[in-house]
Design an enzyme around this catalytic site. Structure first.
Site, short mmCIF file in Angstrom:
data_model
loop_
_atom_site.label_atom_id
_atom_site.label_comp_id
_atom_site.label_asym_id
_atom_site.label_seq_id
_atom_site.Cartn_x
_atom_site.Cartn_y
_atom_site.Cartn_z
N ASP A 68 -4.11 -0.28 -7.86
CA ASP A 68 -4.53 -1.43 -8.67
C ASP A 68 -4.18 -1.34 -10.16
OD1 ASP A 68 -5.69 -1.96 -6.24
OD2 ASP A 68 -7.57 -2.67 -7.07
N1 DQQ Z 1 -8.82 -2.19 -4.59
C1 DQQ Z 1 -8.73 -3.55 -4.12
C2 DQQ Z 1 -9.80 -4.25 -4.88
C3 DQQ Z 1 -10.87 -3.23 -4.95
C4 DQQ Z 1 -10.10 -1.97 -5.20
C5 DQQ Z 1 -7.37 -4.14 -4.31
C6 DQQ Z 1 -10.74 -0.74 -4.63
O1 DQQ Z 1 -10.24 -5.42 -4.27
O2 DQQ Z 1 -11.79 -3.51 -5.98
O3 DQQ Z 1 -6.34 -3.25 -3.98
O4 DQQ Z 1 -10.01 0.40 -4.99
#
Ligand code: DQQ
Length: 486
Positions: A68
């Site tokens: 992310d």
């Molecule tokens: N990764 C997701 C998000 C969440 C995070 C997206 C958790 O929705 O908050 O890749 O690591």
């Protein structure tokens, strides 16, 4: 991962391509962001780190898993801060903290201690994505999703402990006021996450949280007068049927003309808005362009700007959980995305790392108002060698290639101009999946033509990064593809 040749300009006869980096492996075909759970691998620290395919161009921590870009970047008092999801104990997803690095130029980074770790009842099972907002008085605040002891996704906040520390090394999650949003019964508490940068309008702060109701993707809107007490608006800011869970929403204004970025709270008669979500079902980021009706507290995509994976994406390759920020220093909007690995968790464990942040791009609205344009940030050029290899006036014959001598590494920064007598060949319609369907060998439109990157000497293996030019409605349309199947 393929990371970046972009079309710079298109005239009747020439295409100028600035390939800002060409890195090993992966493709537009079949590689998607994902973070599956492998409990047995989550807490196995890397014994060694395999440097072979690590990037020379992208942001990447020395070891272990990252995911992310949505925690996202922030510009504050002369420094860029990058927050991202990180597993300090292993090379697969798990034990997630908010890692924190700072930089003066978005290229050279210094790693700091994690900004947020799972320590409180309201985030004890995970500190998931969120975003930063700078409040009046130059006060940064982080909004993030905590997973509580009942596995409910709640929205928490953190503030710097010492605002006079230029690095903002330490953050506190006050017990008072956390969580600041607790999902009530009408919300699916296992699909309720990733608060976005807040914006100020009508005398109130606004943020959205991604969610779903059955298969309806939803961006719940919350408002607050004081950034402490938040109330859910009657209607979501936006929702769309058939799209499933909306992760990592991003909502920001774009100027109708020029390339300057706008602050997230900027409004104006002509200002358009971009709404982006990361679709959990398909692991693609798509966006629409539309109008933010501040009276009705609704975002309405323009006619023809389509929600879902039939709509526009920032990137048609391995690109997920992105986040943009307004760069107060250079008055531009900068977008970061994340790319994961394509070779599996066993290999990730062995190599001791997984995932990179993609090259930051400046984004702005196309003069047509119908799509965004983007270009690698200028700062990337500081990584260029003072001694470039040059190749001039080569004729590319159909089915043949021209070798570029002197580049032996798996990574290079390339600028190339392709010229043609005419661009008018081919009547195929440019659909998103043309790249996928035709790969790098089947002709269609004008092309494919481009670069064979990471090529072995006898061309048993290579990763084409290529263009196809079509004509649609009297205009040229250019598709930019890559294919790592070879
Ligand atoms: N990764 C997701 C998000 C969440 C995070 C997206 C958790 O929705 O908050 O890749 O690591």
């Amino acid at each position: 991962m393929m990371c970046g040749e972009k079309l710079r300009s298109s005239t009747a006869t020439s295409l100028h391509v600035a390939a800002f980096c060409v890195v090993v492996a992966a493709t537009i075909i079949g590689v998607q962001g994902s973070h599956k759970v492998y409990p047995e691998l989550q807490s196995l620290p890397a014994e060694k780190v395999d440097e072979t395919h690590r990037t020379g161009y992208h942001f990447q921590p020395p070891k272990h898993w990252i995911n992310d870009s949505h925690p996202g970047p922030m510009y504050f008092n002369g420094l860029y801060h990058l927050f991202y999801q990180y597993n300090p104990k292993g090379s697969v997803w798990g034990n997630i903290v908010w890692a924190h690095s700072v930089s003066k130029d978005l290229i050279n980074w210094q790693a700091l201690e994690p900004a947020i770790e799972a320590t409180k009842p309201f985030d004890i099972k995970g500190c998931w994505s969120g975003s930063a907002t700078i409040l009046p008085g130059n006060k940064p605040v982080i909004l993030y999703t905590g997973v509580d002891k009942h596995n409910r996704q709640v929205q928490d906040y953190a503030v710097p402990t010492n605002l006079s520390d230029p690095y903002l090394r330490s953050w506190v999650k006050p017990s008072k006021g956390n969580p600041f949003i607790d999902p009530d019964r009408s919300v699916n508490a296992s699909a309720f996450r990733d608060p976005t940068t807040a914006w100020f309008v009508n005398g109130e702060w606004h943020t959205v949280v991604g969610s779903k109701r059955d298969m309806v993707g939803v961006a719940y809107l919350y408002t607050s007068k004081d950034f402490k007490k938040w109330v859910r608006a009657k209607e979501p800011l936006h929702s769309a049927r058939g799209t499933g869970m909306w992760e990592c929403p991003d909502f920001y204004p774009v100027s109708p003309t020029g390339r300057r970025g706008l602050d997230t709270s900027a409004l104006g008669k002509e200002v358009k808005h971009v709404f982006k979500v990361s679709l959990d079902l398909t692991r693609f980021d798509y966006y629409t362009i539309g109008v933010y009706d501040k009276e009705k507290e609704k975002y309405v995509p323009d006619l023809g700007s389509v929600d879902s994976w039939a709509g526009l994406r920032y990137d048609y390759g391995n690109f997920y959980a992105s986040k943009s920020f307004f760069d107060y220093k250079k008055h531009r909007r900068v977008l970061w995305g994340w790319a994961n690995e394509s070779d599996g968790e066993a290999r990730d464990k062995d190599k001791g790392w997984a995932g990179i942040q993609l090259i930051p791009r400046k984004v702005w609205l196309d003069p047509s108002g119908k799509q965004l344009l983007q270009w690698p940030i200028k700062e990337l050029e500081m990584l260029r060698s003072p001694d470039p290899r040059k190749l001039n006036s080569k004729v590319l014959k159909h089915g043949r290639h021209v070798e570029v001598d002197g580049i032996t590494g798996a990574q290079a920064d390339v600028e190339v101009t392709f010229s043609f007598r005419s661009l008018d060949r081919g009547a195929d319609l440019p659909a998103q999946d043309v790249c996928h369907q035709k790969g790098s060998t089947v002709p269609g439109g004008l092309g494919p033509f481009g670069l064979l990157t990471v090529a072995s000497e006898k061309l048993e293996e290579f990763t084409p990064v290529m263009f196809r030019v079509f004509k649609k409605g009297g205009k040229h349309v250019v598709l930019f593809c890559s294919d790592a199947t070879r």
